[in-house]
Scaffold this motif. Structure first.
Motif, PDB file in Angstrom:
ATOM      1  N   GLY A 157     -25.152  -8.793 -22.190  1.00 28.55           N
ATOM      2  CA  GLY A 157     -25.662  -9.599 -21.089  1.00 28.55           C
ATOM      3  C   GLY A 157     -26.685  -8.838 -20.269  1.00 28.55           C
ATOM      4  O   GLY A 157     -27.005  -7.680 -20.548  1.00 28.55           O
ATOM      5  N   VAL A 158     -27.199  -9.496 -19.239  1.00 23.02           N
ATOM      6  CA  VAL A 158     -28.191  -8.907 -18.344  1.00 23.02           C
ATOM      7  C   VAL A 158     -27.623  -8.872 -16.933  1.00 23.02           C
ATOM      8  O   VAL A 158     -26.621  -9.516 -16.632  1.00 23.02           O
ATOM      9  N   CYS A 159     -28.276  -8.123 -16.065  1.00 23.96           N
ATOM     10  CA  CYS A 159     -27.795  -7.972 -14.693  1.00 23.96           C
ATOM     11  C   CYS A 159     -27.779  -9.301 -13.953  1.00 23.96           C
ATOM     12  O   CYS A 159     -28.724 -10.076 -14.027  1.00 23.96           O
ATOM     13  N   ASP A 160     -26.689  -9.520 -13.244  1.00 19.11           N
ATOM     14  CA  ASP A 160     -26.589 -10.639 -12.321  1.00 19.11           C
ATOM     15  C   ASP A 160     -26.736 -10.032 -10.937  1.00 19.11           C
ATOM     16  O   ASP A 160     -25.773  -9.581 -10.325  1.00 19.11           O
ATOM     17  N   CYS A 161     -27.966  -9.987 -10.455  1.00 22.46           N
ATOM     18  CA  CYS A 161     -28.277  -9.285  -9.206  1.00 22.46           C
ATOM     19  C   CYS A 161     -27.749  -9.991  -7.970  1.00 22.46           C
ATOM     20  O   CYS A 161     -27.822  -9.451  -6.867  1.00 22.46           O
ATOM     21  N   ARG A 162     -27.195 -11.167  -8.149  1.00 21.76           N
ATOM     22  CA  ARG A 162     -26.584 -11.863  -7.011  1.00 21.76           C
ATOM     23  C   ARG A 162     -25.139 -11.431  -6.799  1.00 21.76           C
ATOM     24  O   ARG A 162     -24.532 -11.776  -5.804  1.00 21.76           O
ATOM     25  N   ARG A 163     -24.603 -10.698  -7.742  1.00 22.12           N
ATOM     26  CA  ARG A 163     -23.210 -10.274  -7.646  1.00 22.12           C
ATOM     27  C   ARG A 163     -23.134  -8.829  -7.183  1.00 22.12           C
ATOM     28  O   ARG A 163     -24.125  -8.127  -7.129  1.00 22.12           O
ATOM     29  N   LYS A 167     -24.151 -10.849 -16.891  1.00 25.91           N
ATOM     30  CA  LYS A 167     -23.898 -12.240 -17.240  1.00 25.91           C
ATOM     31  C   LYS A 167     -24.571 -12.497 -18.577  1.00 25.91           C
ATOM     32  O   LYS A 167     -25.509 -11.787 -18.961  1.00 25.91           O
ATOM     33  N   PRO A 168     -24.144 -13.508 -19.298  1.00 20.96           N
ATOM     34  CA  PRO A 168     -24.765 -13.802 -20.592  1.00 20.96           C
ATOM     35  C   PRO A 168     -26.252 -14.119 -20.422  1.00 20.96           C
ATOM     36  O   PRO A 168     -26.663 -14.720 -19.429  1.00 20.96           O
ATOM     37  N   LEU A 169     -27.034 -13.712 -21.388  1.00 19.01           N
ATOM     38  CA  LEU A 169     -28.472 -13.947 -21.350  1.00 19.01           C
ATOM     39  C   LEU A 169     -28.791 -15.443 -21.247  1.00 19.01           C
ATOM     40  O   LEU A 169     -29.689 -15.842 -20.499  1.00 19.01           O
TER      41      LEU A 169
END
Length: 170
Positions: free
Chosen positions: A155-161, A123-125
């Motif tokens: 972007g950075v990890c979206d750990c909820r996805r 996701k975008p930072l």
């Protein structure tokens, strides 16, 4: 009946992430963490007694629960919520407060302690700064945000996805 495990962690003032992650992955497991002054041999004997009762009866005895032990060998706290704040996003439990843990870059970025993400969805930072991805105690200056944007342009990890790289057979 599944396996029963007591993960004995001790001889330090902080819990390595790996010991917590192992306990999360093993069915029917608990963590007993002791202060370095408590002889591990005492805990091993206690743990074996509890495990023997569990395996002999097929039912977990009351002592088969997470706990932490102070310098004198007394139980600080025991029960299902003593490690809250480490294994979930709840307020820190008594053992979490008594024995702060080491963290990792992945955890600071929002990944679970389990560490099971092979390839994250990004996701975008800017979204990560707004949505609570980073814990409230992690504050970034404008210069640091610009530096992170240069490092993570995608972007950075979206750990909820969902995990984008997890092999189908796992």
């Amino acid at each position: 009946m599944g396996r029963a495990t007591v993960a004995l962690a001790g001889c330090g003032s902080a819990i390595p992430i790996q010991e917590q992650a192992i306990a999360l992955r093993v069915l029917s497991s608990v963590i007993w963490f002791n202060a370095p002054q408590v002889p591990m041999t005492t805990l091993v004997g206690d743990a074996l007694t509890v495990l023997e009762r569990y395996l002999g009866t097929g039912m977990a005895p009351a002592e088969f629960t997470d706990r932490c032990i102070d310098d004198s060998g007394a139980v600080i706290a025991a029960g299902p919520h003593v490690w809250d704040g480490i294994v979930n996003r709840k307020p820190p439990g008594a053992c979490t407060r008594a024995f702060p843990i080491y963290s990792s870059p992945r955890m600071e970025a929002g990944e679970s302690i389990k560490g099971l993400i092979f390839q994250c969805t990004t996701k975008p930072l800017a979204a990560a700064f707004r949505d609570g991805t980073y814990p409230p105690h992690v504050l970034f200056t404008g210069e640091e945000k610009a530096w992170l944007q240069r490092i993570f342009p995608e972007g950075v990890c979206d750990c909820r996805r969902s995990d984008q790289g997890r092999p189908a057979n796992l």
